[in-house]
Design a protein around this motif. Structure first.
Motif, PDB file in Angstrom:
ATOM      1  N   MET A   1       0.836  -1.197   0.000  1.00 27.22           N
ATOM      2  CA  MET A   1       0.000   0.000   0.000  1.00 27.22           C
ATOM      3  C   MET A   1       0.875   1.252   0.000  1.00 27.22           C
ATOM      4  N   GLU A   2       1.918   1.210   0.802  1.00 22.96           N
ATOM      5  CA  GLU A   2       2.843   2.345   0.864  1.00 22.96           C
ATOM      6  C   GLU A   2       3.615   2.467  -0.449  1.00 22.96           C
ATOM      7  N   GLU A   3       4.037   1.341  -1.001  1.00 18.02           N
ATOM      8  CA  GLU A   3       4.776   1.366  -2.260  1.00 18.02           C
ATOM      9  C   GLU A   3       3.913   1.912  -3.397  1.00 18.02           C
ATOM     10  N   ALA A   4       2.639   1.579  -3.387  1.00 13.40           N
ATOM     11  CA  ALA A   4       1.728   2.097  -4.403  1.00 13.40           C
ATOM     12  C   ALA A   4       1.623   3.616  -4.324  1.00 13.40           C
ATOM     13  N   ALA A   5       1.589   4.149  -3.101  1.00 12.79           N
ATOM     14  CA  ALA A   5       1.530   5.605  -2.922  1.00 12.79           C
ATOM     15  C   ALA A   5       2.789   6.272  -3.463  1.00 12.79           C
TER      16      ALA A   5
ATOM     17  N   ILE B   1       4.766   5.042  -5.867  1.00 16.92           N
ATOM     18  CA  ILE B   1       4.731   4.929  -7.331  1.00 16.92           C
ATOM     19  C   ILE B   1       3.825   6.006  -7.938  1.00 16.92           C
ATOM     20  N   LEU B   2       2.758   6.341  -7.220  1.00 16.20           N
ATOM     21  CA  LEU B   2       1.814   7.338  -7.716  1.00 16.20           C
ATOM     22  C   LEU B   2       2.289   8.773  -7.489  1.00 16.20           C
ATOM     23  N   GLY B   3       3.499   8.924  -6.952  1.00 17.37           N
ATOM     24  CA  GLY B   3       4.081  10.256  -6.849  1.00 17.37           C
ATOM     25  C   GLY B   3       4.277  10.800  -5.455  1.00 17.37           C
ATOM     26  N   ALA B   4       3.854  10.093  -4.436  1.00 15.97           N
ATOM     27  CA  ALA B   4       4.040  10.574  -3.069  1.00 15.97           C
ATOM     28  C   ALA B   4       5.479  10.351  -2.620  1.00 15.97           C
ATOM     29  N   SER B   5       5.974  11.239  -1.790  1.00 15.58           N
ATOM     30  CA  SER B   5       7.292  11.040  -1.200  1.00 15.58           C
ATOM     31  C   SER B   5       7.192   9.987  -0.103  1.00 15.58           C
ATOM     32  N   ARG B   6       8.350   9.529   0.378  1.00 13.83           N
ATOM     33  CA  ARG B   6       8.334   8.531   1.447  1.00 13.83           C
ATOM     34  C   ARG B   6       7.655   9.090   2.695  1.00 13.83           C
TER      35      ARG B   6
END
Length: 259
Positions: free
Chosen positions: A159-163, A165-170
């Motif tokens: 879920m975090e990795e998808a965020a 990939i969609l452009g969110a920073s860590r």
């Protein structure tokens, strides 16, 4: 037939052993007598009312409340990133760090309190309230790390990795995805830390000083001078407060899933 009787009998004896002292204290708090005794001498609410008139109880309650809330928040600020790092990354020496974080639980509180007093508070001249705050934070930190780690273990990392990939920073993914999904674990850690800190005795006993005492330490000092049922009344109120908090946490958060 014997087995059918033995099982409930054993359960009843265990429950009596666990709940019996609590029942005695509650009954003694409604005594009409002038000394702490069981069975109670009559029935009265006067000792419940007296609890709220003792100035030292009000002051020490405020101190305990500050330490419980402040220490738990500080432990969560430190514990959430630590739990996240140990859950999501393969860090060198992670098991050693995990063990070190658990030491305040493993080491007896009397040892922790004496060590802090002898080698930290006295040599550095740390103020009493600050010393109590740091000690309570250290004692709550293991609970914060363990409970939040259990919550993170149930959260899918993709879920975090998808965020990301969609452009969110860590950091953005952590704030917008991870934190909202583990809020139940964070609240459970806060409640566990609050109750643990508020009822803390051994460490607070060593670090309390003139004018700064937690409520449990103030109750011990009160009993050295006065032996009336007001201590039983205050103990009953605190017990019901703790039980109420835990029951509400279980009802709305599923508290038992995290501890």
């Amino acid at each position: 037939m014997t087995r059918n009787i033995l099982a409930p009998l054993t359960l009843g004896l265990v429950l009596l052993f666990l709940i019996g002292p609590f029942i005695i204290i509650v009954a003694a708090s409604f005594s009409a007598g002038e000394t702490l005794a069981f069975p109670p001498q009559g029935f009265s609410f006067k000792w419940i009312a007296k609890v709220f008139t003792v100035e030292s109880f009000r002051q020490s309650f405020g101190t305990s409340l500050f330490l419980a809330i402040g220490g738990t928040l500080a432990a969560l600020i430190l514990g959430i990133p630590a739990a996240y790092a140990m859950s999501r990354y393969r860090l060198p020496g992670a098991e050693t760090v995990r063990f070190m974080v658990s030491l305040p639980i493993v080491v007896p509180g009397i040892v922790v309190g004496l060590a802090l007093l002898r080698y930290f508070v006295i040599p550095a001249g740390v103020p009493i309230l600050l010393a109590l705050f740091l000690a309570h934070t250290a004692l709550i930190l293991p609970y914060a790390v363990r409970v939040v780690s259990a919550s993170l273990a149930n959260l899918r990392s993709d879920m975090e990795e998808a965020a990301v990939i969609l452009g969110a920073s860590r950091i953005g993914a952590f704030v917008r995805v991870v934190l909202p999904n583990i809020r139940g674990g964070i609240l459970a850690a806060f409640i566990l830390g609050f109750v643990t800190s508020f009822n803390q005795v051994p460490v607070s006993l060593f670090l309390s000083g003139p004018g700064v005492r937690t409520l449990p330490i103030d109750m011990l000092g009160y009993m050295e001078i006065v032996f009336d049922p007001s201590i039983a009344a205050l103990s009953s109120l605190l017990a019901f407060l703790s039980i109420g908090i835990v029951l509400l946490a279980e009802r709305f958060l599923g508290f038992s899933r995290y501890v």
